[in-house]
Design a protein around this motif. Structure first.
Motif, PDB file in Angstrom:
ATOM      1  N   HIS A  22       0.814  -1.215   0.000  1.00 58.85           N
ATOM      2  CA  HIS A  22       0.000   0.000   0.000  1.00 58.85           C
ATOM      3  C   HIS A  22       0.852   1.272   0.000  1.00 58.85           C
ATOM      4  CE1 HIS A  22      -3.653  -2.247   0.241  1.00 58.85           C
ATOM      5  NE2 HIS A  22      -3.215  -2.928   1.283  1.00 58.85           N
ATOM      6  N   THR A  26      -0.552   3.796  -2.901  1.00 60.46           N
ATOM      7  CA  THR A  26      -1.138   5.114  -2.670  1.00 60.46           C
ATOM      8  C   THR A  26      -0.194   6.262  -2.991  1.00 60.46           C
ATOM      9  OG1 THR A  26      -0.547   4.920  -0.311  1.00 60.46           O
ATOM     10  CG2 THR A  26      -2.794   4.306  -0.950  1.00 60.46           C
ATOM     11  N   ILE A 144      -0.651   2.836   3.675  1.00 59.14           N
ATOM     12  CA  ILE A 144      -1.586   3.663   2.906  1.00 59.14           C
ATOM     13  C   ILE A 144      -1.364   5.145   3.198  1.00 59.14           C
ATOM     14  CG2 ILE A 144      -4.033   4.337   2.802  1.00 59.14           C
ATOM     15  CD1 ILE A 144      -4.736   1.372   2.933  1.00 59.14           C
ATOM     16  N   TYR A 233     -14.109   3.248  -4.306  1.00 54.96           N
ATOM     17  CA  TYR A 233     -12.823   3.383  -3.609  1.00 54.96           C
ATOM     18  C   TYR A 233     -11.715   3.824  -4.555  1.00 54.96           C
ATOM     19  CZ  TYR A 233      -8.566   1.564  -1.265  1.00 54.96           C
ATOM     20  OH  TYR A 233      -7.309   1.408  -0.727  1.00 54.96           O
ATOM     21  N   ARG A 234     -11.572   3.117  -5.673  1.00 55.11           N
ATOM     22  CA  ARG A 234     -10.452   3.408  -6.563  1.00 55.11           C
ATOM     23  C   ARG A 234     -10.632   4.754  -7.259  1.00 55.11           C
ATOM     24  NH1 ARG A 234      -6.072   2.174  -5.563  1.00 55.11           N
ATOM     25  NH2 ARG A 234      -6.359  -0.082  -5.599  1.00 55.11           N
ATOM     26  N   LEU A 237      -9.894   7.503  -4.501  1.00 53.39           N
ATOM     27  CA  LEU A 237      -8.497   7.548  -4.078  1.00 53.39           C
ATOM     28  C   LEU A 237      -7.576   8.055  -5.182  1.00 53.39           C
ATOM     29  CD1 LEU A 237      -8.730   6.379  -1.247  1.00 53.39           C
ATOM     30  CD2 LEU A 237      -7.110   4.603  -1.887  1.00 53.39           C
ATOM     31  N   THR A 238      -7.887   7.724  -6.432  1.00 57.74           N
ATOM     32  CA  THR A 238      -7.007   8.100  -7.530  1.00 57.74           C
ATOM     33  C   THR A 238      -7.082   9.589  -7.853  1.00 57.74           C
ATOM     34  OG1 THR A 238      -7.177   5.899  -8.515  1.00 57.74           O
ATOM     35  CG2 THR A 238      -6.435   7.677  -9.956  1.00 57.74           C
ATOM     36  N   TYR A 269      -4.868  15.198   1.676  1.00 59.72           N
ATOM     37  CA  TYR A 269      -5.077  13.828   1.206  1.00 59.72           C
ATOM     38  C   TYR A 269      -4.463  12.823   2.173  1.00 59.72           C
ATOM     39  CZ  TYR A 269      -4.839   9.817  -2.001  1.00 59.72           C
ATOM     40  OH  TYR A 269      -4.960   8.578  -2.592  1.00 59.72           O
ATOM     41  N   LEU A 273      -6.260   9.842   4.558  1.00 56.50           N
ATOM     42  CA  LEU A 273      -5.860   8.446   4.684  1.00 56.50           C
ATOM     43  C   LEU A 273      -5.574   8.061   6.130  1.00 56.50           C
ATOM     44  CD1 LEU A 273      -3.499   8.233   1.571  1.00 56.50           C
ATOM     45  CD2 LEU A 273      -5.809   7.312   1.771  1.00 56.50           C
ATOM     46  N   GLY A 329     -12.736   9.889   4.588  1.00 58.70           N
ATOM     47  CA  GLY A 329     -11.670   8.944   4.899  1.00 58.70           C
ATOM     48  C   GLY A 329     -12.108   7.915   5.922  1.00 58.70           C
TER      49      GLY A 329
END
Length: 425
Positions: A22, A26, A144, A233-234, A237-238, A269, A273, A329
């Protein structure tokens, strides 16, 4: 009960592996911001390229589990750590978007084997599985949070190629540590079972039979739920670092020279996390108090509301933005123990490894499609369209969870004694 030496050795090895998977994963969205400036490409094209890297991360989970059964989980984890580190060294050599794409694809393929291999090692080698699974999950969350923090901080001082190379160093150190680590990978099971574990690779017919059994059960619904969670999620997060960077609320805040990757948005950001660590712990505690379908329904509902709330908050001040990111988060990671528990509740123990292989295929493989979708939406439509699409993913997940709660949780298999011991991430 204190961990014995074998448990401690396996715990240290798998915690290092989980955190580094992770750590690399990330940090990639931080580089995405830099690559948009470095290379003359659209958000849609770069999103597609990043999706090519993340897709093997999930797609390879299923064959990764089969390979772990055949060659042993320790060997697979070491190959994973080596491959991820070399992939980031390849990124460090990239002078064009094609080498970036190659590095990301190699990283995704290498990273994909970790979860099935690491879980397999803990499940067969550790006596105090619950304790080690807990520390294993915490290590993943630390990775992460630390990956983007370290990447953003190093980008203040160094060019991105050097930062990519520096991020590879902990992976290489972990390989050296893993080569020297000694433990019994079957120390927690009986001698007869250990012999079977050392020769337990499924035949093609067994794999197909077990897969048909799984998808003829409640697991089919759980798999689709996990896929929609992965899409949310993806996608979030991206693109959250890129979205935060351009918001009016952060204009005028400076943390360093005017270089890419050091904007205050990077640290918001990271805070997002870090809050996720608390969220995942809280979600894990709640899984002992309610059916997974009920928890998933509530969590998806909150995520949909938070995604829609981003639309007005993006034009507000700094404080509402930070509060919203903190809430997002928390709930984005709090939902994960519920789908992990749902897999454990609705699958037989003898197909649990295969079940989690399919789970990560949905979460990280099919879920990575939202990277390409999100890039297209951000490139061609408004920010509201992007967040509205993520909210739609969450609402579909909520509807499926309601079905799991009303129909399947009520009439299907009851919770088993080991339901909560096989979760990860």
């Amino acid at each position: 009960m204190a961990l014995d030496s074998n448990d401690r050795s396996i715990a240290g090895f798998t915690m290092a592996g989980h955190s580094l998977v992770h750590w690399f994963e990330t940090s990639i969205p931080i580089f995405l911001v830099v690559w948009l400036s470095e290379f003359d490409v659209s958000v849609a094209l770069l999103g597609f390229i990043v999706a090519l890297g993340y897709a093997p991360f999930g797609i390879g989970a299923l064959p990764g589990g089969i390979l772990a059964d055949k060659y042993g989980p320790k060997r697979l984890v070491l190959l994973c750590l080596t491959g991820m580190s070399l992939s980031f060294l390849l990124l460090a050599l990239a002078n064009g978007i094609y080498l970036v794409a190659a590095g990301l694809v190699c990283w995704g393929a290498a990273a994909s084997v970790y979860h099935p291999a690491g879980l397999s090692l803990i499940s067969t080698g550790v006596e105090e599985r619950g304790t080690v699974f807990a520390w294993h999950g915490i290590a993943g969350n630390v990775g992460i949070a630390l990956g983007p923090f370290v990447a953003a901080t190093l980008l203040i001082f160094f060019p991105w190629q050097l930062v990519a190379a520096l991020l590879a160093i902990p992976g290489l150190l972990a390989v050296a540590y893993g080569l020297s680590a000694e433990f019994d990978p079957t120390g927690a099971i009986e001698e007869m079972d250990a012999d079977q574990a050392n020769n337990r690779a499924l035949s093609v017919s067994d794999l197909l039979t077990n897969s048909r059994t799984l998808f003829a059960s409640a697991f089919a619904v759980v798999f689709v739920i996990v896929t929609f969670e992965g899409l949310f999620y993806r996608g979030m997060l991206t693109y959250l670092p890129e979205i935060l960077q351009g918001l009016p609320a952060l204009e005028g805040f400076v943390v360093g020279p005017d270089l890419e990757g050091i904007e205050p948005s990077r640290y918001i950001y990271v805070g997002f996390l870090v809050v996720g660590i608390v969220g995942q712990y809280a979600g894990g505690k709640l899984t002992d108090r309610m059916a997974p379908g009920r928890g998933l329904l509530g969590m998806f509902g909150v995520l949909a509301v938070l995604a829609l709330a981003f639309i007005p908050v993006t034009g507000s001040g700094l404080v509402p933005l930070v509060v919203l990111c903190g809430l997002l988060g928390f709930f984005l990671f709090a939902i994960q123990p519920f789908y992990q528990d749902a897999v454990a509740v609705h699958t037989p123990a003898n197909t649990r490894g295969l079940s989690y292989g399919y789970t990560y295929l949905g979460e990280f493989g099919l879920g990575s499609a939202s990277i390409a979708i999100g890039g297209f939406l951000l490139d061609s439509f408004s920010l509201a369209t992007f967040f509205g699409t993520l909210a739609a993913f969450a609402l579909i997940g909520a509807a499926l969870s309601a079905g799991l709660l009303v129909v399947i949780d009520r009439f299907d298999s009851p919770r088993t004694a080991d339901a909560g011991t096989d979760a990860d991430d």
